[in-house]
Design an enzyme around this catalytic site. Structure first.
Site, PDB file in Angstrom:
ATOM      1  N   LYS A  40       0.833  -1.203   0.000  1.00  0.00           N
ATOM      2  CA  LYS A  40       0.000   0.000   0.000  1.00  0.00           C
ATOM      3  C   LYS A  40       0.869   1.255   0.000  1.00  0.00           C
ATOM      4  O   LYS A  40       0.567   2.228  -0.703  1.00  0.00           O
ATOM      5  CB  LYS A  40      -0.892  -0.014   1.243  1.00  0.00           C
ATOM      6  CG  LYS A  40      -1.531   1.317   1.611  1.00  0.00           C
ATOM      7  CD  LYS A  40      -2.242   1.218   2.938  1.00  0.00           C
ATOM      8  CE  LYS A  40      -2.747   2.568   3.424  1.00  0.00           C
ATOM      9  NZ  LYS A  40      -1.644   3.474   3.831  1.00  0.00           N
ATOM     10  N   ASN A  41       1.951   1.235   0.777  1.00  0.00           N
ATOM     11  CA  ASN A  41       2.796   2.419   0.922  1.00  0.00           C
ATOM     12  C   ASN A  41       3.694   2.677  -0.285  1.00  0.00           C
ATOM     13  O   ASN A  41       4.414   3.677  -0.309  1.00  0.00           O
ATOM     14  CB  ASN A  41       3.646   2.309   2.192  1.00  0.00           C
ATOM     15  CG  ASN A  41       2.810   2.437   3.447  1.00  0.00           C
ATOM     16  OD1 ASN A  41       1.672   2.913   3.407  1.00  0.00           O
ATOM     17  ND2 ASN A  41       3.347   2.013   4.573  1.00  0.00           N
ATOM     18  N   ARG A 113      -4.564  11.036   2.940  1.00  0.00           N
ATOM     19  CA  ARG A 113      -3.490  12.028   2.914  1.00  0.00           C
ATOM     20  C   ARG A 113      -2.725  12.024   1.591  1.00  0.00           C
ATOM     21  O   ARG A 113      -1.776  12.776   1.424  1.00  0.00           O
ATOM     22  CB  ARG A 113      -2.521  11.773   4.078  1.00  0.00           C
ATOM     23  CG  ARG A 113      -3.169  11.975   5.430  1.00  0.00           C
ATOM     24  CD  ARG A 113      -2.236  11.629   6.567  1.00  0.00           C
ATOM     25  NE  ARG A 113      -2.908  11.818   7.840  1.00  0.00           N
ATOM     26  CZ  ARG A 113      -2.933  12.961   8.513  1.00  0.00           C
ATOM     27  NH1 ARG A 113      -2.316  14.016   8.036  1.00  0.00           N
ATOM     28  NH2 ARG A 113      -3.578  13.051   9.670  1.00  0.00           N
ATOM     29  N   CYS A 137      -5.598   8.227   9.212  1.00  0.00           N
ATOM     30  CA  CYS A 137      -5.820   7.537  10.478  1.00  0.00           C
ATOM     31  C   CYS A 137      -5.550   8.459  11.657  1.00  0.00           C
ATOM     32  O   CYS A 137      -4.627   9.268  11.645  1.00  0.00           O
ATOM     33  CB  CYS A 137      -4.914   6.303  10.562  1.00  0.00           C
ATOM     34  SG  CYS A 137      -5.411   4.972   9.466  1.00  0.00           S
ATOM     35  N   ASP A 327       4.191   0.397  12.214  1.00  0.00           N
ATOM     36  CA  ASP A 327       3.030  -0.358  11.744  1.00  0.00           C
ATOM     37  C   ASP A 327       3.061  -1.816  12.201  1.00  0.00           C
ATOM     38  O   ASP A 327       2.049  -2.515  12.081  1.00  0.00           O
ATOM     39  CB  ASP A 327       2.964  -0.323  10.212  1.00  0.00           C
ATOM     40  CG  ASP A 327       2.521   1.031   9.683  1.00  0.00           C
ATOM     41  OD1 ASP A 327       1.839   1.752  10.424  1.00  0.00           O
ATOM     42  OD2 ASP A 327       2.861   1.366   8.539  1.00  0.00           O
ATOM     43  N   VAL A 349       7.617   6.921  16.914  1.00  0.00           N
ATOM     44  CA  VAL A 349       7.356   7.520  15.601  1.00  0.00           C
ATOM     45  C   VAL A 349       6.092   8.374  15.613  1.00  0.00           C
ATOM     46  O   VAL A 349       6.094   9.520  15.168  1.00  0.00           O
ATOM     47  CB  VAL A 349       7.264   6.422  14.523  1.00  0.00           C
ATOM     48  CG1 VAL A 349       6.946   7.027  13.157  1.00  0.00           C
ATOM     49  CG2 VAL A 349       8.579   5.636  14.455  1.00  0.00           C
TER      50      VAL A 349
END
Length: 458
Positions: A40-41, A113, A137, A327, A349
């Site tokens: 996804k990233n 975003r 999120c 994550d 983070v």
């Protein structure tokens, strides 16, 4: 209805879910094989990168997730022709890029975003860009100042309006020396996407170097960019006048792979994650082994399983790559509730990523969140402003509860907890999970999970 509820329902609808509420019947080990596709990233950023080319691009390994649909809609609103007729493959033709109307951008963006990353490519193509208020999120402020400061350094004029941000660069962008206060993944992507066609050379210091960043650099190099990754988190981008399209297969989603690995550990199961690769998961695999999980690296994936016996407590410190990803900590915390002793998770983070633990405590976990963090002589990652820590004492049997998904990774963690718990849990707002986990209901079925899709009011 809250904005989170609306986002969940939209995300669910984008991937064909008839409801965003599940009833999970827990207490059964997950066993079997599932496949992961592109990260996804990376995939969503690669889609944006196609805007920079003067010819079509082809992206393979694209997952069926809500965020891909969001970016597809945004690209189409800007005149990009997107062909998704072949499963897992996107054809992206940017030859007729136009300025999109605010209402179209806002309708597609929702709480995503991603629009901030459109700025550089649109400034190169059109000389202007507009982004609405940004959501995402609810795991912290995640300010966009790093992005805007970088764009200003490259020559963009930034105007903050009531309904968003308007950027202009009628004379184009120019290379600059930029140093990020923190190695932000998003800000590093912003500089890459903005500087590749700027006049002159851009030196980016304190850059993020995640595998997804390296994959994005590989894509841009295929397009004709000149980018050097130097020691000590320095990236040098020599601007070029034009770029062409690319053909690329996306790197696998290491966050999804780690989440299923944690699910195997928490439920006492045995899951083979097809498509997962060792190199990008080495830090996670070390922690997985310390906790007591077993894994076997295969030619086409990684098998994760609980070998039986007690799990061991650990100390985890999240950090930028090559550290333990933020994550990864949320699904791993669920497994740590079953470890024999006290584990400490330092989140360095994001400043608000332990909100998901409230639901775990309702399900029987014993987790105490220290909102100002915890100092420790054994720490390896330097303490950071706004960091927090969670102390997890186990093992604690989990029981069923009614849970509302708060964010993407926290939501999948609640799903894992419900699968590990004794009894039947109702999980609402699961559409949020569809933002980043491809066909997760199908995969649950493949692993033998027992669940039902129910109406939100049930």
């Amino acid at each position: 209805m809250t904005s989170l509820d609306q986002d969940s329902q939209k995300s669910a609808a984008r991937v064909g879910l008839t409801s965003d509420t599940l009833r999970i019947h827990g207490g059964k080990p997950l066993r079997g094989r599932i496949e992961v596709r592109g990260a996804k990233n990376l995939v969503t950023k690669a889609m944006v990168a196609a805007l920079l080319g003067d010819s079509p691009s082809t992206l393979k390994g694209v997952p069926e997730i809500s965020d891909v649909h969001v970016v597809k809609g945004l690209l189409e609103a800007h005149g990009v022709r997107v062909d998704a007729s072949e499963p897992g493959v996107l054809q992206l033709d940017p030859t007729n890029v136009v300025s999109a109307h605010f209402a179209e951008i806002n309708a597609h963006a929702g709480s995503s975003r991603i629009p901030i990353l459109f700025c550089g490519p649109l400034l190169h193509q059109l000389g202007e860009a507009f982004i609405p208020d940004l959501g995402g999120c609810k795991i912290g402020d995640r300010p966009i100042d790093f992005h805007l400061d970088a764009l200003r350094a490259l020559g963009a004029t930034v105007e903050k309006l009531d309904d968003g941000i308007h950027l202009t660069a009628p004379n184009g962008l120019t290379g600059a020396h930029i140093e990020l206060p923190f190695p932000s993944v998003g800000a590093t992507e912003q500089v890459l996407l903005s500087a590749v066609r700027a006049r002159g050379t851009t030196e980016l210091k304190n850059a993020a170097i995640e595998p997804e960043i390296m994959d994005l650099i590989a894509i841009l190099q295929k397009m004709g960019a000149i980018i050097s990754v130097e020691p000590n988190r320095v990236i040098v981008i020599e601007g070029v006048e034009k770029l062409r399209g690319y053909l690329h297969t996306a790197i696998f989603d290491r966050n999804e792979a780690a989440s299923w690995a944690a699910a195997a550990l928490a439920t006492g199961g045995d899951i083979t994650v097809g498509g997962a690769e060792q190199q990008e998961l080495m830090t996670f695999l070390n922690v997985y082994r310390k906790v007591g999980g077993e894994f076997d690296v295969l030619e086409d994936g990684i098998r994760f399983w609980h070998p039986g016996g007690p799990l061991a407590p650990v100390q985890i410190e999240t950090d930028v790559h090559p550290g333990f990803m933020t994550d990864w900590q949320q699904p791993m915390v669920v497994a740590l509730t079953q470890a024999d002793g006290v584990s400490v998770v330092h989140e360095t983070v994001y400043e608000n990523r332990f909100g998901f633990t409230d639901a775990l405590n309702e399900m029987g976990a014993h987790i105490v969140v220290h909102k100002d963090g915890i100092a420790s002589i054994t720490r390896r990652v330097p303490r950071r402003k706004l960091e927090q820590a969670a102390v997890v004492t186990g093992p604690t049997p989990l029981h069923a509860a009614d849970v509302r998904v708060p964010d993407l990774r926290g939501g999948f963690s609640h799903l894992i907890a419900a699968l590990a718990a004794d009894g039947s849990s109702t999980i609402s707002n699961v559409g949020i999970i569809a933002r980043g986990y491809e066909l997760f209901l199908d995969k649950l079925a493949q692993l033998g999970a027992e669940y039902e899709v129910v109406a939100p009011s049930a």
